[in-house]
Each structure stands twice: as structure tokens, then as C-alpha cells.
Design a protein around this motif. Structure first.
Motif, PDB file in Angstrom:
ATOM      1  N   THR A  87      30.521 -26.595  -0.148  1.00  0.00           N
ATOM      2  CA  THR A  87      30.246 -27.111  -1.481  1.00  0.00           C
ATOM      3  C   THR A  87      29.033 -28.036  -1.416  1.00  0.00           C
ATOM      4  O   THR A  87      28.643 -28.505  -0.344  1.00  0.00           O
ATOM      5  CB  THR A  87      31.442 -27.896  -2.024  1.00  0.00           C
ATOM      6  N   LEU A  88      28.450 -28.304  -2.566  1.00  0.00           N
ATOM      7  CA  LEU A  88      27.320 -29.228  -2.617  1.00  0.00           C
ATOM      8  C   LEU A  88      27.733 -30.601  -2.112  1.00  0.00           C
ATOM      9  O   LEU A  88      26.966 -31.276  -1.412  1.00  0.00           O
ATOM     10  CB  LEU A  88      26.781 -29.312  -4.038  1.00  0.00           C
ATOM     11  N   GLU A  89      28.940 -31.024  -2.435  1.00  0.00           N
ATOM     12  CA  GLU A  89      29.413 -32.331  -1.989  1.00  0.00           C
ATOM     13  C   GLU A  89      29.505 -32.391  -0.469  1.00  0.00           C
ATOM     14  O   GLU A  89      29.058 -33.360   0.163  1.00  0.00           O
ATOM     15  CB  GLU A  89      30.780 -32.640  -2.591  1.00  0.00           C
ATOM     16  N   GLN A 111      13.458 -31.881 -10.668  1.00  0.00           N
ATOM     17  CA  GLN A 111      14.276 -31.697 -11.871  1.00  0.00           C
ATOM     18  C   GLN A 111      15.638 -31.083 -11.529  1.00  0.00           C
ATOM     19  O   GLN A 111      16.129 -30.175 -12.205  1.00  0.00           O
ATOM     20  CB  GLN A 111      13.532 -30.831 -12.887  1.00  0.00           C
ATOM     21  N   PHE A 112      16.222 -31.587 -10.439  1.00  0.00           N
ATOM     22  CA  PHE A 112      17.558 -31.162 -10.023  1.00  0.00           C
ATOM     23  C   PHE A 112      18.529 -32.269 -10.391  1.00  0.00           C
ATOM     24  O   PHE A 112      18.359 -33.433  -9.977  1.00  0.00           O
ATOM     25  CB  PHE A 112      17.579 -30.909  -8.513  1.00  0.00           C
ATOM     26  N   ASP A 113      19.520 -31.951 -11.171  1.00  0.00           N
ATOM     27  CA  ASP A 113      20.489 -32.933 -11.650  1.00  0.00           C
ATOM     28  C   ASP A 113      21.225 -33.558 -10.460  1.00  0.00           C
ATOM     29  O   ASP A 113      22.007 -32.889  -9.778  1.00  0.00           O
ATOM     30  CB  ASP A 113      21.475 -32.257 -12.599  1.00  0.00           C
ATOM     31  N   SER A 114      20.973 -34.831 -10.191  1.00  0.00           N
ATOM     32  CA  SER A 114      21.562 -35.490  -9.018  1.00  0.00           C
ATOM     33  C   SER A 114      23.079 -35.602  -9.108  1.00  0.00           C
ATOM     34  O   SER A 114      23.747 -35.781  -8.075  1.00  0.00           O
ATOM     35  CB  SER A 114      20.944 -36.885  -8.823  1.00  0.00           C
ATOM     36  N   ASP A 115      23.648 -35.489 -10.300  1.00  0.00           N
ATOM     37  CA  ASP A 115      25.115 -35.500 -10.420  1.00  0.00           C
ATOM     38  C   ASP A 115      25.735 -34.313  -9.686  1.00  0.00           C
ATOM     39  O   ASP A 115      26.900 -34.379  -9.264  1.00  0.00           O
ATOM     40  CB  ASP A 115      25.537 -35.457 -11.893  1.00  0.00           C
ATOM     41  N   ARG A 116      24.954 -33.265  -9.520  1.00  0.00           N
ATOM     42  CA  ARG A 116      25.483 -32.053  -8.872  1.00  0.00           C
ATOM     43  C   ARG A 116      25.657 -32.247  -7.363  1.00  0.00           C
ATOM     44  O   ARG A 116      26.290 -31.417  -6.711  1.00  0.00           O
ATOM     45  CB  ARG A 116      24.574 -30.858  -9.152  1.00  0.00           C
ATOM     46  N   PHE A 117      25.092 -33.315  -6.794  1.00  0.00           N
ATOM     47  CA  PHE A 117      25.288 -33.557  -5.365  1.00  0.00           C
ATOM     48  C   PHE A 117      26.772 -33.728  -5.031  1.00  0.00           C
ATOM     49  O   PHE A 117      27.186 -33.450  -3.906  1.00  0.00           O
ATOM     50  CB  PHE A 117      24.523 -34.810  -4.919  1.00  0.00           C
ATOM     51  N   ALA A 118      27.551 -34.193  -5.977  1.00  0.00           N
ATOM     52  CA  ALA A 118      28.987 -34.408  -5.749  1.00  0.00           C
ATOM     53  C   ALA A 118      29.823 -33.250  -6.279  1.00  0.00           C
ATOM     54  O   ALA A 118      31.044 -33.347  -6.370  1.00  0.00           O
ATOM     55  CB  ALA A 118      29.420 -35.713  -6.416  1.00  0.00           C
ATOM     56  N   ASP A 120      31.731 -29.544  -6.571  1.00  0.00           N
ATOM     57  CA  ASP A 120      32.491 -28.685  -5.661  1.00  0.00           C
ATOM     58  C   ASP A 120      32.030 -27.233  -5.755  1.00  0.00           C
ATOM     59  O   ASP A 120      32.697 -26.312  -5.269  1.00  0.00           O
ATOM     60  CB  ASP A 120      33.993 -28.790  -5.944  1.00  0.00           C
ATOM     61  N   GLN A 121      30.845 -26.997  -6.356  1.00  0.00           N
ATOM     62  CA  GLN A 121      30.299 -25.649  -6.440  1.00  0.00           C
ATOM     63  C   GLN A 121      29.842 -25.189  -5.056  1.00  0.00           C
ATOM     64  O   GLN A 121      29.185 -25.929  -4.315  1.00  0.00           O
ATOM     65  CB  GLN A 121      29.113 -25.599  -7.406  1.00  0.00           C
TER      66      GLN A 121
END
Length: 508
Positions: A87-89, A111-118, A120-121
Motif C-alpha cells: 500500500t502507499l502507506e 501535484q500529487f495529493d500528499s494525503d494519499r501517502f497514508a 491503503d491503496q
């Protein structure tokens, strides 16, 4: 510093050298591009430079590699299997030590949404461009002195590609990369390593020039012309010399046969001996004369056969749907699209917006229409190639000797060696797998094509042939591409896919 002394890399299965006697010193800050035709060993060289002690079992090396670098970052040509399930996290907050200040700064630039670092994708569920962008973010934030990139321009959208070009230009670090993208090479490289296979791929030639790509290409073209001209002049001079020599020799031989005077005969025999000695000298001189240069052999020599094209007015597809989604994730709203039989349409858009998903949606719809022969070339060749089969097995239908001979002739025209024709497809380079896919498209003669990044993995010298192949194609096509030159030369219309649907654009 990275120093190579008489490095030779040998492919033990094919019993041929990929790199021969390469000596080179790479200094801090250099931007070194490795170029060459498909299957010439570019990824193998990158792997050897990066990790000479952990080679695949089919490679052996001779020579010395000396390095003062202690850490490196690496982005491979395709997403590693080990990352697909992460996962990204896990990737960004796992065991690796990352510079998080740099990570969030780069995420903003890309322009990558930093919220996506956490999130589970799974990384394997991302688009090719997003997966590459994620790897760039991760690897650039790890401690490293040397950066290795294998085809970094393949999946990136136009905006991210421009960012990557600028990053390489301004980075103080040493960067070694493989690329087939002519504009990208021109903008980034200051040293070229050109891997060539000449004499019908029986001999390796390795060229190194401390030049930018455009200067290298111009110099090489000029050298080729000069050598060709000098070789032609030398051959003409040799031909004239030998014609004159043969006339004299023939006169002496005739005189020898007809003379009845023993003294004259001895003199003529002595002259004949001198002429024969002179002839041997001419032959030795000819061997040292300028030879015709070996230029890159044609590797994409394909043409679609005549086919019954669809009518330009025939409506192939009418797509009008509320949304385009992957699972619960909505990518595009209000998607409306009409496709006619002779359309040649290019699709561009940001990484992750859903271009490949959109193309697969078209593919699934057209597969239901049995009156139209449609073919699909995916971005990931493994989706359409049986990796355990050989190229010959993949292309054959009846399996009779005549069919196999024909297939082998086709593959040979694409510069496959006999050995490569009978390797498992999994052992071929990405470019060779791409050539195999192209050959299958030509042999099946479809009326409509769907192409996802068709120029990826092909060398700069192959790119014009790829463009010509599809520009001349008599059917219709839809292609996803980030290659401006390809889009301009092949497509009649270009649409940008956005979260609010398709927008036709006038120019790139």
C-alpha cells in the motif's frame, strides 16, 4: 566517481557480447544516457553498473568497475512485483528512512495529493504514470549519491516529464539513465553511451561521447557520411589500380606464352613475379583502406497489408455514460464520446486521470461487435503476451514448417537473432516485446486499433518507423500517448481527458 576499465558484458545464453571493452570515467554531476536498439543490452549495462556482484545467471562480466559511490537510488523500467501488493502507506511510512520535508515539497511540485501517502491503496492498482511518479517521490527522498533510471519518460504525462527534465538538468548528483525519448535525451544528457550490435547482431560495438544527444547525433551522421564517401573513393581508386594492373599482367602473360627467346622469357618471368608481388601489396593496402561504416540496421520494417477499411461515416462507438470509475473511485464524470470508422484520435491527460481505463472501456465495447476486427496494444505488454511461450510459438497457428519459416523471416527482418526467436518471451527486452506486439498487429490485419503508449520502449532510430507505420495505417485508431511528435504525425484529433470529460484541443 565511477570508473570502468575494459568492461565486457557477455550474454551466455545467446553466446554474444552486449558490451565490449568499455573504458570510461563518470564524474560527479554527469548526466549519462545509455542508448541503443531494442535488445542491445542497455538494462543489462545499467544493472552491472549499479550492482556488479548480483548479476542474472545469463550474464558474465570481464574488466574492472571502481566506484567511490556508497549509496544509490533506482527506478526500474516496470513496477517490481514486490511493490505491486504494497500500500502507499507501507511504502512511504515503512522501514525506509525518507527525507519527509523533501517528500512533501516534491509532492507539491508534482501535484500529487500528499494525503494519499497514508492511503491503503495498493501500488499495483495505480496507473503506469502514477506508479512511476510514486517511485520517483520515494527514491528521490532516500539518501543516495547516484541515481539510476530505466526508461523514466515512458509513462509520465507531459507536465511531469517537463518537471523530470528540469530536475535532471539542475541536480548536482550523477544520474545514469536509459531513454528512447529524443526530446528528453536532448534536454538532459551530457554524455552518451551508445550500445550497438553490428554485422547482423554478431558483434558488439560500444561508443562513448561526452556530448549532448543532439550534438552526438549530428556528429555521428556527419562521420557516417564522411566515412561512406571516403570508402567509396578508396574503392574507386583500388578498382582503377587493379584494372590497370590486370591489363599489364595480361600483356605479360600473353608475351610469356608466345615468346620463343629464352632470355626474353626470363625477363618476362621476372616481371611477372614482380607483378604478382605488387598484386599482393595492393590487396594488403585494400584491407587497410577505409571500409563502409556499419549503420544501425533497420529494425522496424513493417507495413500493414491492404485491408477492407471501415467507412469514414460508420459509427464504431457511441459512448455516453455518467462516470468512468475504478471500483468506488470515480475518475471522470459525464463521459461522452463518438467514434467513426476512419478516426485517428489521440488521448492525453494527467497521470491517474483514467486514460488507460478509458481505452480499455472502448476495447471492451468494440470486442462485442463481431463485424469489426479490432486489436489492442496495452501499455503493459504482459497483458497480451504469454511470457512462457517463444515468439515463434506465440505467432504460429498451424505449426507447419512453411508457417514457421515465414514467421522466422518476419522476426529476422525485425533484427531478432535465431536464438531470441526461441527464447521465452519473458527473457526478451521491453523493446523486443514491443516489436513482437507490432508484428502480431500487422499479421492479424485489424480494421481498428487501440494503442496505449505505442512508442514506449522503442529506440530513437526506431521512432520514425513507428510513426510511419501508424500514420500509413489504413484503418482507424485511438491512442493514448505522451509523445508530442507521435501525436502530431499520426492523429487527426487530440482530446484531453479530464475529471469532467473529454475536451478537444487544437494544438499541443
Amino acid at each position: 566517481m565511477l570508473k570502468l576499465s575494459h568492461l565486457t558484458i557477455r550474454h551466455t545464453k545467446d553466446l554474444r557480447d552486449l558490451v565490449r571493452d568499455l573504458s570510461l570515467t563518470i564524474h560527479e554531476g554527469e548526466k549519462v544516457a545509455i542508448i541503443g536498439e531494442e535488445g542491445n543490452g542497455k538494462s543489462s549495462l545499467l544493472h552491472v553498473l549499479m550492482s556488479p556482484k548480483s548479476l542474472p545467471d545469463y550474464l558474465t562480466i570481464e574488466g574492472e568497475i571502481t566506484t567511490s559511490f556508497h549509496s544509490y537510488a533506482y527506478i526500474p523500467q516496470s513496477l517490481p512485483e514486490a511493490l505491486k501488493g504494497k500500500t502507499l502507506e507501507e511504502y512511504f511510512f515503512g522501514e525506509d528512512e525518507l527525507d519527509y520535508a523533501t517528500l512533501y515539497r516534491l509532492a507539491d511540485q508534482l501535484q500529487f495529493d500528499s494525503d494519499r501517502f497514508a492511503s491503503d491503496q495498493a501500488i499495483g492498482s495505480l496507473s503506469g504514470g502514477e506508479a512511476l511518479k510514486v517511485q520517483l517521490l520515494h527514491e528521490l527522498c532516500r539518501p543516495h549519491e547516484l541515481l539510476f533510471l530505466d526508461e523514466p519518460s515512458n509513462d509520465l504525462d507531459l507536465e511531469t516529464l517537463e518537471w523530470l527534465q528540469q530536475m535532471i538538468q539542475t541536480s548536482p548528483q550523477t544520474i545514469l539513465f536509459i531513454s528512447h525519448h529524443e526530446d528528453f535525451l536532448t534536454q538532459t544528457a551530457d554524455t552518451i553511451i551508445h550500445l550497438r550490435q553490428i554485422k547482423h547482431r554478431k558483434e558488439a560495438e560500444t561508443i562513448v561521447e561526452h556530448l549532448g544527444y543532439q550534438d552526438y547525433s549530428s556528429q555521428r551522421e556527419q562521420q557516417f557520411k564522411q566515412q561512406s564517401q571516403q570508402a567509396a573513393n578508396d574503392q574507386r581508386t583500388y578498382k582503377k589500380t587493379m584494372e590497370k594492373h590486370r591489363r599489364v599482367r595480361q600483356q605479360v602473360e600473353t608475351s610469356l606464352r608466345n615468346t620463343k627467346d629464352s632470355t626474353a622469357g626470363r625477363l618476362l618471368a621476372k616481371k611477372m613475379k614482380s607483378l604478382l608481388s605488387q598484386e599482393k601489396r595492393y590487396e594488403r593496402e585494400f584491407q587497410s583502406m577505409t571500409s563502409q561504416p556499419y549503420y544501425d540496421e533497420e529494425v522496424i520494417n513493417l507495413h500493414f497489408p491492404p485491408l477492407t477499411s471501415l467507412s469514414p461515416q460508420k459509427r464504431v462507438l457511441l459512448l455516453d455514460q455518467e462516470k468512468l470509475a475504478i471500483g468506488d473511485r470515480v475518475l471522470v464524470k459525464n463521459l461522452s464520446f463518438t467514434l467513426l470508422g476512419q478516426d485517428k484520435i489521440g488521448i492525453i491527460g494527467s497521470n491517474g486521470v483514467g486514460k488507460s481505463t478509458f481505452l480499455k472501456t472502448i476495447w471492451e465495447s468494440l470486442q462485442k461487435n463481431e463485424s469489426i476486427r479490432t486489436a489492442y496494444m496495452p501499455q503493459d505488454y504482459t497483458e497480451g503476451l504469454p511470457l512462457t511461450q517463444t515468439p515463434v510459438q506465440f505467432l504460429q497457428h498451424s505449426g507447419d514448417r512453411e508457417e514457421i519459416n515465414t514467421i522466422q523471416l518476419h522476426l529476422a527482418s525485425l533484427n531478432f537473432t535465431y536464438s531470441e526467436m526461441h527464447h521465452p518471451i519473458s527473457e526478451l527486452s521491453g523493446g523486443q516485446q514491443g516489436k513482437l506486439f507490432l508484428l502480431q498487429l500487422v499479421l492479424t490485419s485489424p480494421q481498428f486499433l487501440l494503442l496505449d503508449e505505442p512508442t514506449r520502449n522503442f529506440s530513437p532510430t526506431s521512432q520514425p518507423e513507428i510513426r510511419r507505420l501508424f500514420a500509413d495505417y489504413p484503418g482507424g485508431l485511438v491512442t493514448v500517448s505522451h509523445d508530442r511528435t507521435f501525436l502530431k504525425e499520426v492523429c487527426k484529433k487530440i482530446y484531453r481527458l479530464t475529471e469532467n470529460g473529454l475536451v478537444e484541443i487544437e494544438s499541443l
